[in-house]
Design a protein around this motif. Structure first.
Motif, mmCIF file in Angstrom:
data_model
loop_
_atom_site.group_PDB
_atom_site.id
_atom_site.type_symbol
_atom_site.label_atom_id
_atom_site.label_comp_id
_atom_site.label_asym_id
_atom_site.label_seq_id
_atom_site.Cartn_x
_atom_site.Cartn_y
_atom_site.Cartn_z
ATOM 1 N N LYS A 139 96.587 -90.775 13.905
ATOM 2 C CA LYS A 139 97.505 -89.666 13.677
ATOM 3 C C LYS A 139 97.916 -89.066 15.010
ATOM 4 N N ASP A 169 101.107 -88.147 10.392
ATOM 5 C CA ASP A 169 99.867 -88.779 9.956
ATOM 6 C C ASP A 169 100.016 -90.290 9.892
ATOM 7 N N PRO A 217 94.076 -87.788 7.458
ATOM 8 C CA PRO A 217 95.314 -86.998 7.538
ATOM 9 C C PRO A 217 95.062 -85.567 8.003
#
Length: 418
Positions: free
Chosen positions: A182, A187, A193
């Motif tokens: 990320k 992401d 995430p």
């Protein structure tokens, strides 16, 4: 005799012409529309094997290229093999590691753009640098391999739209928004995430790429990032090297929720040849092996030799499943079912993996895939779209949108305070 001749003529008229074989359909399609491949990692091999020094690099024969440190064999790509594979246009990936700090990544991508441009210039009889669809068409018509640049990983722009614009000015015609990790504004598919997709700045990146006419590449990004990019995009997106998640559940592949949105957007999934993303059985094998390795490391803490020996026994007892052109065709079938044949391309990822599928180990393998598709009933027109027609349409659409907003000023963002 007259009656015999008339009867013979009538029989001939009533007899259908012999159907073309799958091999003939595939060959005719590839002659009319050579493959436009979305992702090839020759630039990475130049960096790893040659340190970007071209004195000993021969692009007419790379089968015996020096070791790159992670693969024992030679390269997958050279000019004769591209010809044999009917590759007529290639996005060369100017990838550098996502582990590099942003500023270092910026410099490294500049180095990769430089070295690939030098390779292209070195073989003018076979390769032609291209930055737009007309140049690609002209190169193909002249029998040369159109050579475009694609950036893999938005970390190289160092959170700067100004840097993005300069990469475009140097010839980069797509950017994969993330790679394996990320970033501050997007992401990745293979990292925890943080943003639930794109941040507001990430949305600005997509808008500015559209304004420039630079293709937004959604391979490697999370499903939420895919969705956010599709919400923002005014031009078709690409997945430069991905499969269908319904066929292989790897997070790098495209879920049906996203495939269903492609017809409205106009984008394409350029189907990857990486076996671990094609074969679900192979993906499960890798997961089982990782689980076994973790178990052994827990059992034999501080004893790496014991772990290695036991893992070698497990490998001997559990043969890794292979992938084939049939597996790759399964992904194409599924994308056609959900999104339609107008949204399929090819992005092999050659020279970015150990080997392609059985029978498609290197860039010579594309004809085998097309024969398999022809066996499944794909028409010559369908195959021409998959080979290069769909990608040409996407790039032309991106260029058309950019032309329509040519009076729009560049998107500005303030520099950070010093």
């Amino acid at each position: 005799m007259r009656h015999f001749l008339l009867a013979t003529a009538a029989f001939a008229c009533a007899t259908p012409a012999l159907a073309e074989t799958p091999e003939q359909v595939a060959e005719a399609a590839l002659e009319a529309a050579p493959v436009w491949d979305g992702h090839n990692d020759v630039p990475e091999q130049l960096r790893d094997r040659y340190r970007n020094m071209l004195a000993d690099f021969d692009f007419t024969d790379t089968a015996k290229a020096p070791s790159n440190g992670w693969s024992e064999g030679g390269m997958h790509t050279d000019i004769p093999r591209l010809r044999k594979g009917h590759v007529g246009a290639q996005f060369w990936s100017v990838y550098v590691s996502a582990n590099l700090p942003d500023a270092d990544a910026t410099v490294a991508v500049l180095e990769q753009i430089d070295v690939m441009k030098r390779v292209i210039a070195r073989y003018p009889e076979d390769l032609a640098f291209a930055t737009n669809s007309d140049q690609v068409a002209a190169a193909m018509k002249s029998g040369k391999i159109a050579s475009l640049l694609g950036m893999e990983g938005g970390y190289a722009i160092s959170d700067s739209l100004a840097v993005l614009r300069q990469f475009y000015a140097l010839g980069a015609r797509y950017m994969t928004l993330t790679h394996s990790m990320k970033m501050s504004w997007a992401d990745s598919a293979t990292d925890t995430p943080e943003h639930d997709g794109l941040t507001p700045f990430g949305e600005q990146v997509v808008r500015e790429m559209n304004r420039l006419g630079m293709l937004v590449d959604l391979s490697h990004v999370s499903e939420a990032t895919m969705m956010d990019a599709l919400d923002v995009a005014k031009a078709p997106v690409i997945f430069s090297h991905s499969g269908a998640r319904a066929i292989n559940g790897h997070a790098r592949n495209v879920p049906d929720s996203v495939l269903a949105r492609l017809p409205k957007n106009g984008g394409v999934v350029m189907v990857v040849a990486l076996p671990g993303y094609l074969s679900e059985a192979q993906r499960q094998w890798y997961a089982n092996r990782e689980g076994e390795k973790a178990r052994l490391e827990s059992l034999w803490r501080g004893q790496p030799d014991a772990v290695d020996a036991a893992l070698a026994e497990w490998d001997a007892a559990h043969t890794m499943p292979t992938a084939s052109a049939s597996d790759m065709a399964d992904h194409i079938d599924h994308i056609r079912k959900v999104a339609g044949v107008d949204h399929i391309g090819l992005g092999g990822d050659y020279d970015g993996m150990d080997s392609g599928p059985v029978g498609m180990e290197d860039v010579t393998g594309y004809p085998a895939l097309f024969v398999e598709l022809a066996r499944r009933g794909y028409s010559k027109a369908d195959l021409q779209k998959i080979a290069s027609g769909n990608v040409m349409r996407v790039l032309r659409a991106a260029e058309t949108y950019a032309a329509s907003v040519r009076d729009m000023p560049p998107i500005e963002t303030p520099l950070p305070e010093e």
